[in-house]
Design a protein around this motif. Structure first.
Motif, PDB file in Angstrom:
ATOM      1  N   GLY A 196      35.688 -13.073 -26.459  1.00  0.00           N
ATOM      2  CA  GLY A 196      35.701 -13.822 -25.190  1.00  0.00           C
ATOM      3  C   GLY A 196      35.457 -15.315 -25.391  1.00  0.00           C
ATOM      4  N   LEU A 197      35.811 -15.829 -26.566  1.00  0.00           N
ATOM      5  CA  LEU A 197      35.535 -17.233 -26.878  1.00  0.00           C
ATOM      6  C   LEU A 197      36.821 -18.004 -27.157  1.00  0.00           C
ATOM      7  CD1 LEU A 197      32.569 -16.625 -29.362  1.00  0.00           C
ATOM      8  CD2 LEU A 197      32.385 -17.344 -26.962  1.00  0.00           C
ATOM      9  N   ALA A 198      36.694 -19.327 -27.218  1.00  0.00           N
ATOM     10  CA  ALA A 198      37.815 -20.193 -27.618  1.00  0.00           C
ATOM     11  C   ALA A 198      37.232 -21.486 -28.166  1.00  0.00           C
ATOM     12  CB  ALA A 198      38.709 -20.503 -26.423  1.00  0.00           C
ATOM     13  N   VAL A 199      38.054 -22.211 -28.925  1.00  0.00           N
ATOM     14  CA  VAL A 199      37.649 -23.555 -29.369  1.00  0.00           C
ATOM     15  C   VAL A 199      38.330 -24.559 -28.446  1.00  0.00           C
ATOM     16  CG1 VAL A 199      37.816 -25.272 -31.222  1.00  0.00           C
ATOM     17  CG2 VAL A 199      37.323 -22.888 -31.773  1.00  0.00           C
ATOM     18  N   SER A 200      37.530 -25.429 -27.824  1.00  0.00           N
ATOM     19  CA  SER A 200      38.114 -26.429 -26.932  1.00  0.00           C
ATOM     20  C   SER A 200      38.880 -27.471 -27.748  1.00  0.00           C
ATOM     21  CB  SER A 200      37.007 -27.113 -26.131  1.00  0.00           C
ATOM     22  OG  SER A 200      37.565 -28.058 -25.254  1.00  0.00           O
ATOM     23  N   GLY A 201      39.952 -27.958 -27.170  1.00  0.00           N
ATOM     24  CA  GLY A 201      40.755 -28.985 -27.852  1.00  0.00           C
ATOM     25  C   GLY A 201      41.787 -28.385 -28.774  1.00  0.00           C
ATOM     26  N   GLY A 202      41.863 -27.041 -28.749  1.00  0.00           N
ATOM     27  CA  GLY A 202      42.758 -26.353 -29.667  1.00  0.00           C
ATOM     28  C   GLY A 202      44.186 -26.269 -29.187  1.00  0.00           C
ATOM     29  N   GLY A 203      44.758 -27.391 -28.758  1.00  0.00           N
ATOM     30  CA  GLY A 203      46.202 -27.521 -28.571  1.00  0.00           C
ATOM     31  C   GLY A 203      46.844 -26.585 -27.574  1.00  0.00           C
ATOM     32  N   ILE A 204      48.168 -26.666 -27.497  1.00  0.00           N
ATOM     33  CA  ILE A 204      48.905 -25.877 -26.502  1.00  0.00           C
ATOM     34  C   ILE A 204      50.089 -25.136 -27.107  1.00  0.00           C
ATOM     35  CG2 ILE A 204      48.215 -27.388 -24.605  1.00  0.00           C
ATOM     36  CD1 ILE A 204      51.078 -28.550 -24.692  1.00  0.00           C
ATOM     37  N   VAL A 205      50.250 -25.215 -28.420  1.00  0.00           N
ATOM     38  CA  VAL A 205      51.343 -24.482 -29.083  1.00  0.00           C
ATOM     39  C   VAL A 205      50.715 -23.747 -30.257  1.00  0.00           C
ATOM     40  CG1 VAL A 205      53.430 -24.754 -30.470  1.00  0.00           C
ATOM     41  CG2 VAL A 205      53.172 -26.052 -28.358  1.00  0.00           C
ATOM     42  N   SER A 206      50.857 -22.425 -30.282  1.00  0.00           N
ATOM     43  CA  SER A 206      50.007 -21.649 -31.197  1.00  0.00           C
ATOM     44  C   SER A 206      50.404 -21.786 -32.658  1.00  0.00           C
ATOM     45  CB  SER A 206      49.996 -20.176 -30.784  1.00  0.00           C
ATOM     46  OG  SER A 206      51.188 -19.552 -31.167  1.00  0.00           O
ATOM     47  N   HIS A 207      51.612 -22.318 -32.942  1.00  0.00           N
ATOM     48  CA  HIS A 207      51.951 -22.491 -34.357  1.00  0.00           C
ATOM     49  C   HIS A 207      51.597 -23.881 -34.901  1.00  0.00           C
ATOM     50  CE1 HIS A 207      55.913 -23.940 -32.796  1.00  0.00           C
ATOM     51  NE2 HIS A 207      56.003 -22.805 -32.147  1.00  0.00           N
ATOM     52  N   THR A 208      50.781 -24.631 -34.162  1.00  0.00           N
ATOM     53  CA  THR A 208      50.262 -25.916 -34.671  1.00  0.00           C
ATOM     54  C   THR A 208      49.105 -25.633 -35.637  1.00  0.00           C
ATOM     55  OG1 THR A 208      50.712 -26.792 -32.467  1.00  0.00           O
ATOM     56  CG2 THR A 208      49.391 -28.177 -33.919  1.00  0.00           C
ATOM     57  N   GLY A 209      48.932 -26.477 -36.647  1.00  0.00           N
ATOM     58  CA  GLY A 209      47.849 -26.301 -37.607  1.00  0.00           C
ATOM     59  C   GLY A 209      46.510 -26.807 -37.073  1.00  0.00           C
ATOM     60  N   VAL A 210      45.458 -26.029 -37.335  1.00  0.00           N
ATOM     61  CA  VAL A 210      44.097 -26.456 -36.970  1.00  0.00           C
ATOM     62  C   VAL A 210      43.750 -27.740 -37.731  1.00  0.00           C
ATOM     63  CG1 VAL A 210      41.644 -25.819 -37.121  1.00  0.00           C
ATOM     64  CG2 VAL A 210      43.354 -24.079 -36.532  1.00  0.00           C
ATOM     65  N   GLY A 211      44.228 -27.837 -38.995  1.00  0.00           N
ATOM     66  CA  GLY A 211      43.834 -28.947 -39.869  1.00  0.00           C
ATOM     67  C   GLY A 211      44.240 -30.303 -39.331  1.00  0.00           C
ATOM     68  N   GLY A 212      45.542 -30.525 -39.223  1.00  0.00           N
ATOM     69  CA  GLY A 212      46.019 -31.823 -38.758  1.00  0.00           C
ATOM     70  C   GLY A 212      45.555 -32.110 -37.338  1.00  0.00           C
ATOM     71  N   LEU A 213      45.607 -31.098 -36.478  1.00  0.00           N
ATOM     72  CA  LEU A 213      45.202 -31.300 -35.083  1.00  0.00           C
ATOM     73  C   LEU A 213      43.764 -31.796 -35.007  1.00  0.00           C
ATOM     74  CD1 LEU A 213      45.925 -29.557 -31.851  1.00  0.00           C
ATOM     75  CD2 LEU A 213      43.591 -29.267 -32.660  1.00  0.00           C
ATOM     76  N   THR A 214      42.859 -31.109 -35.708  1.00  0.00           N
ATOM     77  CA  THR A 214      41.444 -31.465 -35.603  1.00  0.00           C
ATOM     78  C   THR A 214      41.175 -32.842 -36.214  1.00  0.00           C
ATOM     79  OG1 THR A 214      40.872 -29.139 -35.745  1.00  0.00           O
ATOM     80  CG2 THR A 214      39.107 -30.712 -36.200  1.00  0.00           C
ATOM     81  N   LEU A 215      41.769 -33.118 -37.355  1.00  0.00           N
ATOM     82  CA  LEU A 215      41.464 -34.379 -38.034  1.00  0.00           C
ATOM     83  C   LEU A 215      41.922 -35.595 -37.223  1.00  0.00           C
ATOM     84  CD1 LEU A 215      42.328 -33.171 -41.637  1.00  0.00           C
ATOM     85  CD2 LEU A 215      40.050 -33.703 -40.737  1.00  0.00           C
ATOM     86  N   GLY A 216      42.903 -35.378 -36.333  1.00  0.00           N
ATOM     87  CA  GLY A 216      43.347 -36.479 -35.473  1.00  0.00           C
ATOM     88  C   GLY A 216      42.601 -36.533 -34.152  1.00  0.00           C
ATOM     89  N   GLY A 217      41.929 -35.468 -33.751  1.00  0.00           N
ATOM     90  CA  GLY A 217      41.192 -35.435 -32.472  1.00  0.00           C
ATOM     91  C   GLY A 217      41.261 -34.060 -31.837  1.00  0.00           C
TER      92      GLY A 217
END
Ligand SMILES: Cc1cc2nc3c(=O)[nH]c(=O)nc-3n(C[C@H](O)[C@H](O)[C@H](O)COP(=O)(O)OP(=O)(O)OC[C@H]3O[C@@H](n4cnc5c(N)ncnc54)[C@H](O)[C@@H]3O)c2cc1C
Length: 462
Positions: free
Chosen positions: A126-147
């Motif tokens: 029942g959890l999620a990480v906030s800021g985790g994008g809107i397209v599920s095939h995006t990488g956590v790595g690049g997304l997080t390092l940019g914001g």
């Protein structure tokens, strides 16, 4: 490969647990592909890491042999930095483990994981990480390092605002922790400074409770009323509580089943939204959007969070040609709206999206300079996501995007580093304030003085 290099490669392979791919190897062409079909680069060697020791060995091999380094996380970035010609591609795409700690509401995720990996595993609890994008095939790595922003970041913050720590392999081949207590300068830099300082092998995040269903949907507005709708939208979304996020996408209508057939392929303004509350109140908040101007149709209801997070995947699959130009926009003035409508009318491909998310909320309340992510208070982003299929259309599509971008420059205030194409150092600087930039240069000097990690929105160590 020259003879000497072959010997070195064999030596490297001997200590590498994953696959080492060379041109001509069976998987080489598949692995060097990235999301943006504009890039057809051929690394001299691909190191498919399966763990941190592989990453460390690959970094040492690259440094000692003076190789250009490209790091592939999800391979999604439109600028194409995940792959290089010659040099080494350090591929993290096999490193996708996610470990959720349900009691602490935290998770640790590998540096090559995709957002969908994180969504599925966190939703089990029942959890999620906030800021985790809107397209599920995006990488956590690049997304997080940019914001990292997404549907619930107005309420719960950017991905970097929820980052507790990261394990980083630095240019000198050391594995270090970056957190508020350990290497805080590095921790500051990786929260917005991109992959400039090292390779993140795992991220630790705080999670928030969500779902399993959220009140969400799409309202498709008539393009004839685009200006009137945008004038309404720019005020309305800024009056909404942070639990409600409503964005705009100007594009040709996809063949959505709830739209009359005659609307398919017509220019429309799509208003997708997510409300983090009960259905009845959500319906009240949506009503003014419905009433503002005429709609072609809508699909609204309680949707599974995981389903919603991947609901737009099909519109942006891997392989098409893409060119992004973007700004943060300080206000959606009438003039700015006029430019958006004008350029929408001459869109050169059916797959282009003009994406206008509203950003204010929790991210804007984080004091400036807490992280390297700047422009936290700018209300809107204007992302010109130009997308087409044939190389013969390159010139037309690139020119349209550049003209549109230039025409909206007067309304701009900075840019999101993750939405930049390959636009040169001056544009990278626009993602930051001068103060943040100067500090990023200092962090770069300390952790990567020879600029080993330069296939990114580069911050030179000078
Ligand atoms: C269709 C689409 C939708 C998007 N939606 C959103 C959104 O909703 N919100 C948002 O914030 N952004 C969004 N983005 C932008 C996205 O955040 C960036 O494209 C991001 O860089 C993608 O990360 P990646 O790991 O997939 O990319 P990659 O191309 O693999 O990497 C991008 C950069 O980060 C570096 N990098 C990647 N992983 C690591 C790592 N583990 N350690 C060190 N460096 C690393 C790479 O070397 C490269 O320089 C979207 C992008 C696309 C294409």
């Amino acid at each position: 490969m020259k003879q000497l290099e072959r010997v070195k490669i064999d030596e490297f392979k001997a200590h590498f647990r994953g696959d080492v791919l060379l041109p001509g190897d069976a998987d080489y062409d598949d692995v060097r592909k990235i999301w943006n079909g504009m890039f057809d680069r051929r690394p001299a060697i691909i190191a498919r890491c399966v763990g941190t020791s592989d990453v460390l060995n690959a970094v040492n091999f690259a440094r000692v042999n003076n190789l250009l380094v490209a790091v592939k996380g999800g391979g999604h970035n439109s600028a194409g930095n995940a792959v290089c010609d010659d040099g080494i591609m350090i591929d993290l795409s096999l490193m996708r483990r996610v470990n959720v700690h349900p009691k602490k509401k935290t998770l640790r995720v590998d540096g090559g994981a995709l957002l969908g990996d994180m969504d599925y595993e966190t939703q089990l609890h029942g959890l999620a990480v906030s800021g985790g994008g809107i397209v599920s095939h995006t990488g956590v790595g690049g997304l997080t390092l940019g914001g990292g922003f997404g549907w619930i970041s107005r309420k719960h913050g950017l991905a970097i605002d929820n980052l507790i720590s990261a394990e980083v392999v630095t240019a000198d081949g050391k594995l270090v922790t970056a957190s508020a207590d350990e290497n805080p300068d590095l921790f500051w830099g990786i929260r917005g400074g991109g992959g400039n300082f090292g390779i993140v092998t795992s991220f630790e995040f705080n999670c928030v409770a969500i779902g399993p269903e959220v009140y969400s949907g799409l309202i498709v507005k008539k393009f004839e009323d685009a200006k009137a709708y945008m004038q309404f939208h720019r005020e309305y979304v800024r009056s909404l509580p942070d639990d409600m996020t409503a964005w705009m996408v100007v594009r040709h209508a996809p063949p959505l089943p709830f739209l009359p057939k005659g609307v398919h392929g017509k220019m429309v303004v799509v208003v997708p939204f997510v409300w983090l509350g009960d259905e009845a109140r959500g319906a009240q908040l949506v009503q003014p959007i419905r009433e503002a101007t005429t709609s072609h149709g809508e699909a609204i209801g309680m949707n599974p969070w995981v389903g919603w997070q991947s609901g737009f995947d099909g519109l942006v699959e891997h392989g098409a040609r893409n060119y992004w130009k973007s700004h943060h926009v300080k206000e959606l003035s009438d003039d700015c709206i006029d430019r958006i409508v004008e350029f929408a009318e001459t869109m050169p491909s059916d797959e282009i999206e003009v994406f206008i998310p509203h950003m204010e909320g929790a991210p804007s309340r984080v004091p400036d300079n807490t992280t390297a992510f700047a422009h936290r208070k700018t209300p809107f982003v204007l992302n010109i996501h130009t997308r087409w299929r044939n190389a013969s259309d390159d010139e037309r599509c690139l020119a349209w995007a550049r003209d549109f971008h230039r025409a909206t420059e007067p309304f701009a205030q900075g840019v999101y580093v993750n939405f930049l194409s390959d636009e040169g150092e001056d544009r990278v600087k626009e993602a930051y304030t001068q103060e943040v930039w100067d500090r990023l240069v200092q962090v770069k000097k300390k952790y990567d003085p020879n600029n080993l990690f330069r296939m990114n929105q580069n911050i030179k160590p000078v």
